[in-house]
Every structure is written in C-alpha cells, then in structure tokens.
Scaffold this active site. Structure first.
Site, PDB file in Angstrom:
ATOM      1  N   ASP A 168      16.938  32.992 -29.425  1.00 49.02           N
ATOM      2  CA  ASP A 168      17.865  32.760 -30.532  1.00 49.02           C
ATOM      3  C   ASP A 168      18.450  34.060 -31.060  1.00 49.02           C
ATOM      4  O   ASP A 168      17.752  35.057 -31.237  1.00 49.02           O
ATOM      5  CB  ASP A 168      17.162  32.022 -31.675  1.00 49.02           C
ATOM      6  CG  ASP A 168      16.721  30.628 -31.274  1.00 49.02           C
ATOM      7  OD1 ASP A 168      17.283  30.098 -30.310  1.00 49.02           O
ATOM      8  OD2 ASP A 168      15.824  30.082 -31.932  1.00 49.02           O
ATOM      9  N   GLU A 187      22.171  18.436 -30.815  1.00 52.60           N
ATOM     10  CA  GLU A 187      21.010  19.205 -30.382  1.00 52.60           C
ATOM     11  C   GLU A 187      20.315  19.704 -31.649  1.00 52.60           C
ATOM     12  O   GLU A 187      20.840  20.562 -32.353  1.00 52.60           O
ATOM     13  CB  GLU A 187      21.450  20.378 -29.503  1.00 52.60           C
ATOM     14  CG  GLU A 187      20.320  21.254 -29.025  1.00 52.60           C
ATOM     15  CD  GLU A 187      20.810  22.461 -28.233  1.00 52.60           C
ATOM     16  OE1 GLU A 187      20.039  23.430 -28.117  1.00 52.60           O
ATOM     17  OE2 GLU A 187      21.963  22.438 -27.761  1.00 52.60           O
TER      18      GLU A 187
END
Length: 262
Positions: A60, A49
C-alpha cells in the site's frame, strides 16, 4: 458464472470496460466506509474492492496506508469487515470483494473466513501476497463456498506464473500495472498493456488492471485493452478530503472512462 465475472460480462456486452473501486473498511469510521462504498456503487463502480486494514501493508502507498492505520487506531477488527460487507450488500447489488493480506485469513481460520464471507454476502477475495502454488487451502475453501478468488500477475511474472494465476483465479486476474506500491501516478505504465497481452495469449478470460490509475482518461486507456480498471488511492483521497459526497463525485467522474472510444 461468478458475480464478478457477470458484472464484467455485462459491461463487455455494452462495449464498455468495468470500474473497480477500492476503499478501506473502517475509514474514517465503519459507518462512513459503508456509506462511501454504497455511494461509489451508485455512481458508476461495477465491483467494490473493500480492503481489510492490516498492520503491515507492504503493497500500500501512503494514502491507503494512512487510511488503514487510522481505521486500526479506531479499533477496527476483522469481524467489522464482514459486518461492513453485510451492510453494503443489503443496499446495493454490486459485488463486493474483500482485499486482504493472507496472514489475517490464516489467523481467523481459512474455512471460517470463507463461511463468514459467504454469510455476509461477499463475492470473494483478493489476496495480494498469496501465490497460487501456496494457496491450496484457500482454493479449496473458495471452491467449496463458490467464492471468487483473485490472484495477482505482475510484469515480472514468468509465463508459468501467469498460467498459474489464470488457472487459480475465479472472477478475474489482477494485472499489476507497475512494480512497487499503490498510489496515483501521472502515467499508467506501458508494462500493463504488455502484461495483459501476455495474459490474453495464455488464455485469461477476465483481467483488470490496478496500481496507479487515478483519472477517467487513465480508466479509458486501460479499458481499451483490459476488462476493467481498478482505482484505489484517488477514491481514498477523495473520501479523506471531502467525505462521502466527494468520493461519490469522483466515482462518477471516473466512470466516464468506462466508455470505450469516447
């Protein structure tokens, strides 16, 4: 069958779970990110990924945010992501999924993005902030080009939302193990197991669990009930602390968790 689904099926045939490894493109440099991705593929990661750095990464955690901000500060551009995919896929057969927020794809042009991803050898796209009922343009573009499309399912998702994610996804459904942002945690939430059970009941073919997985033990725990475990922050931290050699070691350690019942 999609490249990603094929990789997951291969592990299933071996009575193992899969390991999906996240790294940001361009961190700490383009060359380093390419070498790191190749290294984890050669040390037990079944699907890569590759994250595209973005200026507003709302999902994030701090480790990944710091890495992507450094990549942007170094001048990373979206086209560099396609070049990174091209270089990785020239060296390894491991499928590469790009992970990106949706706005950069729209700015680049959805059809152009799909074409350039295919041309670079990429397998598909993970879109964390795009929901299926708003993803018609991407669904059409990925159907035209044969790219995988990975939508997210969360513990808070309604049964209808889960069915939408299953119907729209190709490759696997990304089961978010906990509410909040990414980052290594000491325990993988029980919510992940319940979410996967709900996805199974709704007819999912492949589902992989991410957010908060950082050890081989947690990879093994997840792979007892899911098709794959997604690890991000632990790999990014290893790359930041010890370079390509260290991230290769961590990938190898994590891959021990793909053996079920061991």
């Amino acid at each position: 069958m999609s490249a990603v689904a094929t990789a997951l099926q291969k592990r299933r045939d071996e009575d193992r779970g899969a390991l999906i490894g996240y790294l940001p493109a361009g961190f700490p440099t383009i060359d380093d990110s390419v070498e790191a991705a190749i290294a984890i593929a050669r040390n037990g990661v079944d699907v890569i990924e590759l994250g595209l750095p973005y200026s507003d990464p709302v999902m994030d955690g701090p480790v990944i945010q710091a890495a992507t901000q450094q990549a942007l500060a170094n001048g990373f551009r979206l086209r560099d992501g396609f070049e990174a995919v091209r270089r990785i896929t020239q060296e390894v057969d491991t499928p590469v999924l790009l992970m990106t927020y949706w706005n950069p794809v729209v700015q680049y042009g959805v059809e152009r993005f799909a074409d350039d991803l295919v041309e670079s050898g990429g397998a598909g796209l993970i879109t964390p902030d795009l929901v299926p009922d708003e993803g018609g343009e991407w669904i059409d573009a990925s159907a035209r080009t044969g790219l995988d499309r990975v939508f997210l399912a969360a513990p808070s998702s309604s049964d209808e939302r889960l069915r939408q994610a299953i119907d729209a996804s190709r490759g696997f459904v990304y089961a978010v193990s906990t509410m909040g942002i990414t980052g290594a945690r000491s325990d993988v939430d029980q919510a992940a197991r319940t979410l996967v059970e709900r996805l199974r009941e709704a007819g999912v073919e492949n589902t992989c669990v991410g957010l908060g997985i950082s050890t081989a033990e947690q990879v093994r725990e997840v792979n007892e009930y899911a098709d794959g475990a997604i690890v991000g922050s632990a790999l990014v931290k290893a790359l930041a602390d010890g370079g390509v050699a260290r991230v290769a070691d961590v990938a190898r350690e994590l891959s021990e968790g793909t053996y079920r019942g061991r």
